[in-house]
Design a protein around this motif. Structure first.
Motif: not given
Length: 399
Positions: A293, A305, A350, A364
């Motif tokens: 991320f 994002v 995150i 993720l």
């Protein structure tokens, strides 16, 4: 004059039959679902390529292989009727135990990063990842037996005990991150399966007390032996860094600080695709996996994002709709357990990159590097697709 032979008239399909065929095809193919998945996977491959192209320890070809294998697995699972699996609680429990404990076998077990979580059979894979599939099926099958109402305390304890078996097995490796995923899947199954709120609150309180007891007992053990036994030192450090990010500045604290720097340096539009410096210079550790991320945020900024979060939101909303339209409790629980797993992984990954959650190493979904992880997520997609297609197969009959 001889009569001409009578020619049968060609009958055109009835409009209702044509519409039924269209509905049947639509039942097998959920276009929004497939489109969002394709966009999300493509986005993930783009960011992973940026993260691994300067790191010889990772192979983008291996990631592509994971996607290819995952696509095949997804299609096979999608075609399979999930309803045939609702009665195999014991089988799923056995498969879970065998999978999760297999890294302890002396011939094929492999230790990496302080955990006995891998096996090597031609290629190196992580059975605990694949066990997420059977954990979802196990927990959904257990709760489906109660028809949406679990009021008997003895039955609740029995169901909870079965669901805790995979967690107990994974902690022998130990792999706390994957164990937390198992627990969250179980929590979703209990809530959505109709367990009484009172039992859930008691369970939550018992869990908090158990965590506090582990820390207390571990302190006593250290006072007598000079080292911690129940929790690894790095696990303690991660919790302490979460409480105070100035703790351990050269260890776990370093990882968190570099993650924040990478995210902050992205700004609104980022530094540009393939132009991130934190991972390219090796400053950001585990960039393709735990901190993918941060790579996205540094290179594509706030806009990148937002795009990722929008794709996640669209996928989750479509899955909610599939769960709501399910004709049986087992199918609904499968979808909701998968969605719950994804949401937990998204929020934890995150959150830990931003310093809002403890660092656990949870990847993720569809973004982090890992062929086993990618294949598992595609299998989960296939399970959701199976619920969709087999609950909408009657559309053609309704016309």
């Amino acid at each position: 004059m001889a009569a001409l032979p009578q020619i049968d008239t060609i009958k055109t399909p009835d409009a209702a039959v044509v519409q039924a065929a269209r509905n049947a095809r639509r039942a097998r193919f959920n276009v929004p679902f497939v489109v969002i998945v394709a966009l999300l996977v493509s986005y993930g491959l783009l960011i992973v390529y940026s993260a691994v192209r300067v790191d010889a320890d990772y192979s983008f070809t291996r990631q592509l292989a994971g996607v290819a294998i995952g696509l095949v697995a997804m299609l096979l699972v999608w075609r399979f009727d999930y309803r045939k699996l609702s009665d195999f609680v014991t089988l799923f429990l056995i498969i879970n135990v065998v999978l999760i404990l297999s890294p302890h076998l002396p011939v094929i077990g492999v230790e990496a990063k302080g955990a006995q979580s891998w096996i090597k059979i031609g290629m190196q894979i992580q059975p605990g990842e694949f066990a997420k599939v059977t954990v979802v099926l196990l927990d959904a099958a257990v709760m489906a037996r109660y028809g949406g109402h679990l009021n008997d305390p003895r039955e609740y304890c029995r169901a909870l005990g079965i669901m805790l078996v995979p967690f107990a097995c994974i902690m022998t490796q130990p792999d706390l991150g994957t164990g937390l995923v198992y627990l969250f899947i179980a929590a979703v199954a209990l809530v959505m399966g109709g367990a009484r709120p009172k039992y859930l609150l008691i369970t939550l309180a018992a869990f908090v007390a158990a965590v506090a007891l582990v820390f207390a007992v571990d302190e006593v053990i250290k006072a007598q032996t000079g080292e911690y036994k129940l929790l690894q030192q790095y696990q303690r450090n991660r919790l302490l860094v979460f409480i105070n990010d100035d703790f351990d500045p050269t260890g776990e604290g370093y990882n968190l600080n570099q993650a924040k720097i990478a995210i902050g340096s992205g700004g609104l539009f980022g530094q540009g695709l393939f132009k991130g410096t934190q991972h390219a210079l090796g400053i950001l550790p585990e960039a393709p996996t735990d901190f993918i991320f941060c790579v996205l945020a540094e290179e594509l900024g706030f806009v990148g994002v937002v795009v990722l979060l929008a794709l996640y939101a669209a996928l989750i909303l479509i899955c909610f709709n599939i769960a709501r339209s399910s004709n049986d409790l087992f199918g609904m629980l499968i979808v909701m357990c998968v969605v719950g797993m994804w949401l937990f992984q998204i929020l934890e990954n995150i959150g830990m990159d931003c310093g809002l959650m403890p660092i656990t190493g949870i990847p993720l979904p569809f973004m982090s590097y890992g062929s086993s992880f990618m294949v598992v997520n595609f299998i989960m997609l296939g399970m959701i697709g199976s619920v969709w297609s087999h609950n909408n197969a009657s559309l053609g009959k309704r016309g």
